[in-house]
Design a protein around this motif. Sequence first.
Motif, PDB file in Angstrom:
ATOM      1  N   LYS A  51       0.840  -1.215   0.000  1.00 41.77           N
ATOM      2  CA  LYS A  51       0.000   0.000   0.000  1.00 41.77           C
ATOM      3  C   LYS A  51       0.870   1.258   0.000  1.00 41.77           C
ATOM      4  CE  LYS A  51      -1.742   1.601   4.069  1.00 41.77           C
ATOM      5  NZ  LYS A  51      -1.422   3.006   4.347  1.00 41.77           N
ATOM      6  N   ASN A  52       1.849   1.292   0.902  1.00 44.05           N
ATOM      7  CA  ASN A  52       2.613   2.531   1.071  1.00 44.05           C
ATOM      8  C   ASN A  52       3.648   2.771  -0.026  1.00 44.05           C
ATOM      9  OD1 ASN A  52       1.058   3.140   3.228  1.00 44.05           O
ATOM     10  ND2 ASN A  52       2.575   2.613   4.795  1.00 44.05           N
ATOM     11  N   ALA A  53       3.779   1.810  -0.956  1.00 48.74           N
ATOM     12  CA  ALA A  53       4.554   2.069  -2.171  1.00 48.74           C
ATOM     13  C   ALA A  53       3.587   2.455  -3.290  1.00 48.74           C
ATOM     14  CB  ALA A  53       5.351   0.839  -2.570  1.00 48.74           C
ATOM     15  N   ARG A  95      -4.814  10.528   4.403  1.00 48.25           N
ATOM     16  CA  ARG A  95      -3.784  11.571   4.535  1.00 48.25           C
ATOM     17  C   ARG A  95      -2.799  11.549   3.378  1.00 48.25           C
ATOM     18  NH1 ARG A  95      -3.030  13.485   9.454  1.00 48.25           N
ATOM     19  NH2 ARG A  95      -0.927  14.029   8.888  1.00 48.25           N
ATOM     20  N   ALA A  96      -2.542  10.330   2.852  1.00 49.26           N
ATOM     21  CA  ALA A  96      -1.535  10.201   1.794  1.00 49.26           C
ATOM     22  C   ALA A  96      -1.937  10.976   0.530  1.00 49.26           C
ATOM     23  CB  ALA A  96      -1.289   8.734   1.470  1.00 49.26           C
ATOM     24  N   SER A  97      -3.159  11.535   0.487  1.00 48.69           N
ATOM     25  CA  SER A  97      -3.546  12.387  -0.645  1.00 48.69           C
ATOM     26  C   SER A  97      -2.573  13.548  -0.791  1.00 48.69           C
ATOM     27  CB  SER A  97      -4.944  12.981  -0.447  1.00 48.69           C
ATOM     28  OG  SER A  97      -5.855  11.997  -0.078  1.00 48.69           O
ATOM     29  N   ILE A 113       7.875   6.845  17.060  1.00 48.67           N
ATOM     30  CA  ILE A 113       7.527   7.576  15.826  1.00 48.67           C
ATOM     31  C   ILE A 113       6.261   8.423  16.007  1.00 48.67           C
ATOM     32  CG2 ILE A 113       7.051   7.377  13.336  1.00 48.67           C
ATOM     33  CD1 ILE A 113       9.830   6.303  14.040  1.00 48.67           C
ATOM     34  N   PHE A 114       5.211   7.829  16.553  1.00 51.90           N
ATOM     35  CA  PHE A 114       3.952   8.561  16.725  1.00 51.90           C
ATOM     36  C   PHE A 114       3.602   8.650  18.206  1.00 51.90           C
ATOM     37  CE2 PHE A 114       3.507   6.900  12.327  1.00 51.90           C
ATOM     38  CZ  PHE A 114       3.482   8.141  11.687  1.00 51.90           C
ATOM     39  N   GLU A 115       3.021   9.780  18.608  1.00 50.76           N
ATOM     40  CA  GLU A 115       2.819  10.029  20.039  1.00 50.76           C
ATOM     41  C   GLU A 115       1.574   9.355  20.608  1.00 50.76           C
ATOM     42  OE1 GLU A 115       2.818  12.203  17.601  1.00 50.76           O
ATOM     43  OE2 GLU A 115       1.234  13.713  17.820  1.00 50.76           O
ATOM     44  N   ASN A 116       0.721   8.837  19.745  1.00 50.30           N
ATOM     45  CA  ASN A 116      -0.540   8.290  20.279  1.00 50.30           C
ATOM     46  C   ASN A 116      -0.849   6.929  19.657  1.00 50.30           C
ATOM     47  OD1 ASN A 116      -2.906   8.310  21.757  1.00 50.30           O
ATOM     48  ND2 ASN A 116      -4.076   9.344  20.137  1.00 50.30           N
ATOM     49  N   ARG A 117       0.190   6.079  19.558  1.00 54.04           N
ATOM     50  CA  ARG A 117      -0.078   4.840  18.820  1.00 54.04           C
ATOM     51  C   ARG A 117      -0.282   3.644  19.757  1.00 54.04           C
ATOM     52  NH1 ARG A 117       2.322   3.133  12.885  1.00 54.04           N
ATOM     53  NH2 ARG A 117       0.229   2.837  12.069  1.00 54.04           N
ATOM     54  N   PHE A 118      -1.042   3.869  20.832  1.00 54.11           N
ATOM     55  CA  PHE A 118      -1.334   2.771  21.758  1.00 54.11           C
ATOM     56  C   PHE A 118      -2.854   2.581  21.900  1.00 54.11           C
ATOM     57  CE2 PHE A 118       2.934   3.344  24.170  1.00 54.11           C
ATOM     58  CZ  PHE A 118       3.541   2.375  23.383  1.00 54.11           C
ATOM     59  N   ASP A 150      -7.666   2.249  14.210  1.00 55.53           N
ATOM     60  CA  ASP A 150      -6.893   2.651  13.027  1.00 55.53           C
ATOM     61  C   ASP A 150      -6.423   1.367  12.361  1.00 55.53           C
ATOM     62  OD1 ASP A 150      -3.850   2.180  13.354  1.00 55.53           O
ATOM     63  OD2 ASP A 150      -4.351   3.097  15.246  1.00 55.53           O
ATOM     64  N   LEU A 151      -5.766   1.539  11.230  1.00 56.34           N
ATOM     65  CA  LEU A 151      -5.430   0.369  10.418  1.00 56.34           C
ATOM     66  C   LEU A 151      -4.617  -0.696  11.168  1.00 56.34           C
ATOM     67  CD1 LEU A 151      -5.096  -1.122   7.783  1.00 56.34           C
ATOM     68  CD2 LEU A 151      -3.406   0.584   7.078  1.00 56.34           C
ATOM     69  N   ARG A 152      -3.494  -0.300  11.737  1.00 54.45           N
ATOM     70  CA  ARG A 152      -2.614  -1.325  12.349  1.00 54.45           C
ATOM     71  C   ARG A 152      -3.136  -1.780  13.706  1.00 54.45           C
ATOM     72  NH1 ARG A 152      -0.777  -2.358   7.375  1.00 54.45           N
ATOM     73  NH2 ARG A 152       0.006  -0.449   6.446  1.00 54.45           N
TER      74      ARG A 152
HETATM   75  N1  EPU Z   1       6.663  14.566  10.941  1.00 52.86           N
HETATM   76  C1  EPU Z   1       6.688  15.911  11.249  1.00 52.86           C
HETATM   77  N2  EPU Z   1       6.500  16.798  10.236  1.00 52.86           N
HETATM   78  C2  EPU Z   1       6.326  16.406   8.938  1.00 52.86           C
HETATM   79  C3  EPU Z   1       6.318  15.039   8.634  1.00 52.86           C
HETATM   80  C4  EPU Z   1       6.499  14.130   9.658  1.00 52.86           C
HETATM   81  O1  EPU Z   1       6.835  16.292  12.397  1.00 52.86           O
HETATM   82  O2  EPU Z   1       6.173  17.275   8.072  1.00 52.86           O
HETATM   83  C5  EPU Z   1       6.869  13.563  12.008  1.00 52.86           C
HETATM   84  C6  EPU Z   1       5.601  12.708  12.232  1.00 52.86           C
HETATM   85  O3  EPU Z   1       4.666  13.343  13.057  1.00 52.86           O
HETATM   86  C7  EPU Z   1       6.198  11.452  12.821  1.00 52.86           C
HETATM   87  C8  EPU Z   1       7.535  11.328  12.097  1.00 52.86           C
HETATM   88  O4  EPU Z   1       7.833  12.636  11.589  1.00 52.86           O
HETATM   89  O5  EPU Z   1       6.431  11.664  14.193  1.00 52.86           O
HETATM   90  C9  EPU Z   1       7.586  10.330  10.963  1.00 52.86           C
HETATM   91  O6  EPU Z   1       6.412  10.457  10.174  1.00 52.86           O
HETATM   92  P1  EPU Z   1       6.418  10.191   8.603  1.00 52.86           P
HETATM   93  O7  EPU Z   1       6.309  11.500   7.897  1.00 52.86           O
HETATM   94  O8  EPU Z   1       7.560   9.309   8.257  1.00 52.86           O
HETATM   95  O9  EPU Z   1       5.058   9.408   8.425  1.00 52.86           O
HETATM   96  P2  EPU Z   1       4.140   9.459   7.133  1.00 52.86           P
HETATM   97  O10 EPU Z   1       4.985   9.672   5.951  1.00 52.86           O
HETATM   98  O11 EPU Z   1       2.998  10.377   7.368  1.00 52.86           O
HETATM   99  C10 EPU Z   1       4.301   6.921   6.537  1.00 52.86           C
HETATM  100  C11 EPU Z   1       3.353   5.798   6.329  1.00 52.86           C
HETATM  101  C12 EPU Z   1       2.746   5.390   7.674  1.00 52.86           C
HETATM  102  C13 EPU Z   1       3.912   4.976   8.584  1.00 52.86           C
HETATM  103  C14 EPU Z   1       4.921   6.113   8.706  1.00 52.86           C
HETATM  104  C15 EPU Z   1       6.148   5.747   9.509  1.00 52.86           C
HETATM  105  C16 EPU Z   1       2.529   6.146   4.091  1.00 52.86           C
HETATM  106  C17 EPU Z   1       1.399   6.512   3.201  1.00 52.86           C
HETATM  107  N3  EPU Z   1       2.293   6.213   5.406  1.00 52.86           N
HETATM  108  O12 EPU Z   1       3.554   7.991   7.105  1.00 52.86           O
HETATM  109  O13 EPU Z   1       1.909   4.280   7.434  1.00 52.86           O
HETATM  110  O14 EPU Z   1       3.422   4.662   9.868  1.00 52.86           O
HETATM  111  O15 EPU Z   1       5.360   6.508   7.398  1.00 52.86           O
HETATM  112  O16 EPU Z   1       6.777   4.646   8.959  1.00 52.86           O
HETATM  113  O17 EPU Z   1       3.593   5.780   3.629  1.00 52.86           O
HETATM  114  C18 EPU Z   1       0.108   2.824   7.850  1.00 52.86           C
HETATM  115  O18 EPU Z   1       0.330   2.280   6.761  1.00 52.86           O
HETATM  116  O19 EPU Z   1      -0.683   2.329   8.700  1.00 52.86           O
HETATM  117  C19 EPU Z   1       0.773   4.081   8.192  1.00 52.86           C
HETATM  118  C20 EPU Z   1       0.347   4.903   9.148  1.00 52.86           C
END
Ligand code: EPU
Length: 424
Positions: free
Chosen positions: A22-24, A92-94, A331-336, A375-377
């Motif tokens: 999905k994330n690719a 969000r990935a939009s 990585i995330f502050e509320n993932r519990f 949430d998903l996971r």
């Molecule tokens: N962060 C910032 N500012 C930004 C971007 C990120 O502070 O502008 C912080 C985030 O809040 C977080 C950390 O940096 O604390 C890393 O977040 P990241 O940007 O890497 O997450 P993401 O790109 O929004 C992707 C995956 C997530 C996965 C995370 C971490 C996609 C579409 N989503 O999210 O996947 O958890 O990387 O590996 O690739 C999922 O598939 O269930 C999912 C949430």
Amino acid sequence: MEKLIIEGGRPLYGKLSVSGAKNAALPLLAATLLAPGEHILRNVPDLRDTRTILSLLGELGATWRREGATCFIDSTNIVYAEVSYDLVKTMRASVLVLGPLIARLGRAKVSLPGGCAIGERPINFHISGFEKFGVHCRLEKGYVEAVIEGRLQGASIYFDIPSVTGTENLLMAAVMAQGTTVIKNAAREPEIGNLIDMLSHMGADIEGRGSDQLTIHGVTRLHAAETDIIPDRIETGTYLIAVAAAGGEATITDCEPAHLPALLDKLKETGARIVTADRSITVSVTPEWRKRLKSVDIKTMPYPGYPTDLQAQFMALMTLSSSICVIKETIFENRFMHVAELRRMGASIRTEGNNAVVTGRGPDGLSGARVMATDLRASSSLVVAGLAASGRTEISRIYHLERGYENLVGKLSGLGARIWKERD
Ligand code: EPU
């Protein structure tokens, strides 16, 4: 709405094939906006999220069709259109269309995502990166409007924290910038390597694949290309953990063992037997081993560290272990959010800030209950728990699962699980 029913406590046996990641798929589908012509993406999973981004591409003027797992996307006629809050709040990935739209059209207007169930998740790194390329970004009424006159200018960008979609968005913007861009402390997830492969097939000039420093020499033109989506490492990991939790022996096929370095080591530490081959991983856990499942600490980290997207599932496994472990989410502050639901199934978990202390209750430690996906996971951790628990588990709000797991019910049924959907 539908709910998922699991009659657990049965070991799992057989073979299960993994879908594309999905994330690719999401960034690669967004990258088709960069160049006119018909792009071909193979191994695209059919998920709620991939359907959402395909319909977004349609709103932006692309035409597409799907034949099995192959998508043909023609992005010759891209139009300027606003990406609405209604869309961004469902996925969000939009925001991944921002980079390609700025590069192709010189402007984009996308709703800012709000916080989500797992954390605040700002996109400030994306925006400050675009500004370094000379893009003028205005935040108004919940939207980011990005405009540039002429070409983007290559820039030097440093991430305070390696951001996955941040790295992807800036990469897609940089490929057609004038001059050279250097992204430092870039995320190194395999999905980024997959995007770099696609951009390279399209004619981009990128150095540093797989490292935390990417150098992009801007080109003036890109063309449509064909790319394979890599296997979903989180789906792979989820099913490996599910078999370890329920016991049994299964071979997960069409996957990439090299993309799961941390999980495979941690699973071996628990006592599970793991055998990897070229594109498959076999996990086996006998009833005897299951009784002695070791408690193993994990700490989530950017790749190649332990993935946050497999934290909840591993926690479900640890509730069945023989001792105490600490799961640290960095990585995330509320993932519990799954903790309270796992407790309803009998788990003993205490949280202290970003640590969860799990006291394993042995192989019979979980019993089926009615729980809710948040949430998903978190949802997939409840599936893992439900498969291992005695009795019936009912998981409501399963639309979360449908965002990221293709044919979960069919795949687990193929391993002998008693799992089905019912109307809620
Ligand atoms: N962060 C910032 N500012 C930004 C971007 C990120 O502070 O502008 C912080 C985030 O809040 C977080 C950390 O940096 O604390 C890393 O977040 P990241 O940007 O890497 O997450 P993401 O790109 O929004 C992707 C995956 C997530 C996965 C995370 C971490 C996609 C579409 N989503 O999210 O996947 O958890 O990387 O590996 O690739 C999922 O598939 O269930 C999912 C949430």
